[in-house]
Scaffold this motif. Structure first.
Motif, short mmCIF file in Angstrom:
data_model
loop_
_atom_site.label_atom_id
_atom_site.label_comp_id
_atom_site.label_asym_id
_atom_site.label_seq_id
_atom_site.Cartn_x
_atom_site.Cartn_y
_atom_site.Cartn_z
N GLN A 42 -73.10 42.95 -70.31
CA GLN A 42 -71.75 43.07 -70.84
C GLN A 42 -70.76 43.24 -69.69
OE1 GLN A 42 -70.92 46.65 -73.20
NE2 GLN A 42 -69.78 45.37 -74.62
N SER A 43 -69.55 42.71 -69.89
CA SER A 43 -68.48 42.88 -68.90
C SER A 43 -67.38 43.74 -69.49
CB SER A 43 -67.90 41.51 -68.51
OG SER A 43 -68.88 40.74 -67.85
N VAL A 44 -66.76 44.54 -68.62
CA VAL A 44 -65.71 45.47 -69.03
C VAL A 44 -64.46 45.20 -68.19
CG1 VAL A 44 -65.06 47.91 -69.13
CG2 VAL A 44 -67.40 47.23 -69.65
N SER A 45 -63.31 45.23 -68.85
CA SER A 45 -62.02 45.06 -68.17
C SER A 45 -61.16 46.29 -68.38
CB SER A 45 -61.27 43.84 -68.74
OG SER A 45 -61.97 42.65 -68.49
N ILE A 46 -60.39 46.62 -67.37
CA ILE A 46 -59.44 47.71 -67.47
C ILE A 46 -58.11 47.11 -67.91
CG2 ILE A 46 -58.18 49.49 -66.18
CD1 ILE A 46 -60.64 49.56 -64.27
N PRO A 47 -57.56 47.58 -69.04
CA PRO A 47 -56.29 46.99 -69.49
C PRO A 47 -55.18 47.29 -68.48
CG PRO A 47 -56.86 48.90 -70.83
CD PRO A 47 -58.01 48.66 -69.90
N GLY A 48 -54.30 46.32 -68.34
CA GLY A 48 -53.20 46.52 -67.40
C GLY A 48 -52.18 45.42 -67.52
N SER A 49 -51.42 45.30 -66.51
CA SER A 49 -50.34 44.31 -66.47
C SER A 49 -50.87 42.98 -65.97
CB SER A 49 -49.24 44.81 -65.53
OG SER A 49 -48.32 43.80 -65.28
N ASN A 50 -50.35 41.90 -66.52
CA ASN A 50 -50.70 40.56 -66.02
C ASN A 50 -49.91 40.22 -64.76
OD1 ASN A 50 -52.54 40.09 -68.06
ND2 ASN A 50 -50.98 39.26 -69.44
N LYS A 51 -49.11 41.14 -64.28
CA LYS A 51 -48.27 40.89 -63.12
C LYS A 51 -48.99 41.15 -61.80
CE LYS A 51 -44.08 41.89 -65.66
NZ LYS A 51 -42.92 42.74 -65.80
N ILE A 52 -50.18 41.78 -61.87
CA ILE A 52 -50.94 42.01 -60.64
C ILE A 52 -52.26 41.25 -60.72
CG2 ILE A 52 -49.91 44.26 -60.16
CD1 ILE A 52 -52.44 45.55 -61.29
N LEU A 88 -62.37 45.59 -73.44
CA LEU A 88 -61.42 46.54 -72.87
C LEU A 88 -62.07 47.91 -72.75
CD1 LEU A 88 -58.08 45.55 -74.63
CD2 LEU A 88 -58.89 44.94 -72.34
N LEU A 89 -61.76 48.59 -71.68
CA LEU A 89 -62.40 49.86 -71.36
C LEU A 89 -62.44 50.82 -72.54
CD1 LEU A 89 -63.71 51.48 -69.06
CD2 LEU A 89 -61.43 52.34 -68.51
N ASN A 90 -61.34 50.99 -73.24
CA ASN A 90 -61.30 51.94 -74.36
C ASN A 90 -62.11 51.48 -75.57
OD1 ASN A 90 -59.66 53.68 -72.90
ND2 ASN A 90 -57.79 52.72 -73.65
N ASP A 91 -62.49 50.21 -75.61
CA ASP A 91 -63.30 49.68 -76.71
C ASP A 91 -64.79 49.59 -76.34
OD1 ASP A 91 -61.00 49.34 -78.23
OD2 ASP A 91 -60.70 47.28 -77.50
N TRP A 92 -65.13 49.93 -75.13
CA TRP A 92 -66.49 49.82 -74.62
C TRP A 92 -67.38 50.85 -75.30
CZ3 TRP A 92 -67.89 51.61 -69.02
CH2 TRP A 92 -69.22 51.32 -68.73
N LYS A 93 -68.43 50.39 -75.94
CA LYS A 93 -69.45 51.27 -76.53
C LYS A 93 -70.46 51.59 -75.42
CE LYS A 93 -68.09 50.71 -80.91
NZ LYS A 93 -66.66 50.75 -80.88
N VAL A 94 -70.27 52.71 -74.79
CA VAL A 94 -71.04 53.08 -73.60
C VAL A 94 -72.46 53.49 -73.96
CG1 VAL A 94 -71.13 54.63 -71.62
CG2 VAL A 94 -68.92 53.84 -72.47
N SER A 95 -73.42 52.93 -73.27
CA SER A 95 -74.82 53.35 -73.41
C SER A 95 -75.04 54.58 -72.53
CB SER A 95 -75.76 52.24 -72.94
OG SER A 95 -75.58 51.09 -73.71
#
Length: 97
Positions: free
Chosen positions: A65-75, A34-41
Motif C-alpha cells: 500500500q502507498s500513503v500520501s500526506i495531504p497538502g498543497s499542489n503548489k509544492i 491519504l494519511l488520515n484515511d490509512w488503516k494502519v496495521s
C-alpha cells in the motif's frame, strides 16, 4: 522502538514481511491513501524514496500500500526527513493508543 535498516536486499525484505505478516508501505507524493484515511496495521515496514525520484521500480513491485500526506499542489514534495517525521508521528499517535 523503531528498527532502521539500510542496504538490505528487497527479496529479503519481502520474504521477511510475508513470514511475519508485516505490511510493506511506501510514501508517495500523490496517488496513495491519504494519511488520515490509512488503516494502519500493527506491523509495518515503511519505504521512503528520494525526494527527486521516489522509490525504484523494483521496490514499488513489493509494496502492499502507498500513503500520501495531504497538502498543497503548489509544492513538488516534502523533504524526506519531514515526511518521515510526519509518518512516524502519525504511527505513534495511531498505534500508541
Amino acid at each position: 522502538y523503531v528498527r532502521i535498516y539500510k542496504d538490505i536486499l528487497l527479496d529479503q525484505v519481502k520474504d521477511y514481511a510475508l513470514s511475519k505478516n508485516i505490511e510493506l508501505i511506501s510514501t508517495v507524493v500523490q496517488g496513495g491513501v491519504l494519511l488520515n484515511d490509512w488503516k494502519v496495521s500493527e506491523k509495518n515496514i515503511i519505504f521512503f524514496g528520494s525526494e527527486a525520484d521516489g522509490l525504484s521500480d523494483s521496490a514499488k513491485q513489493i509494496i502492499n500500500q502507498s500513503v500520501s500526506i495531504p497538502g498543497s499542489n503548489k509544492i513538488e514534495s516534502l523533504n524526506l526527513s519531514v515526511t518521515a517525521g510526519i509518518i512516524l508521528n502519525y504511527l505513534n499517535s495511531t498505534l500508541g493508543k
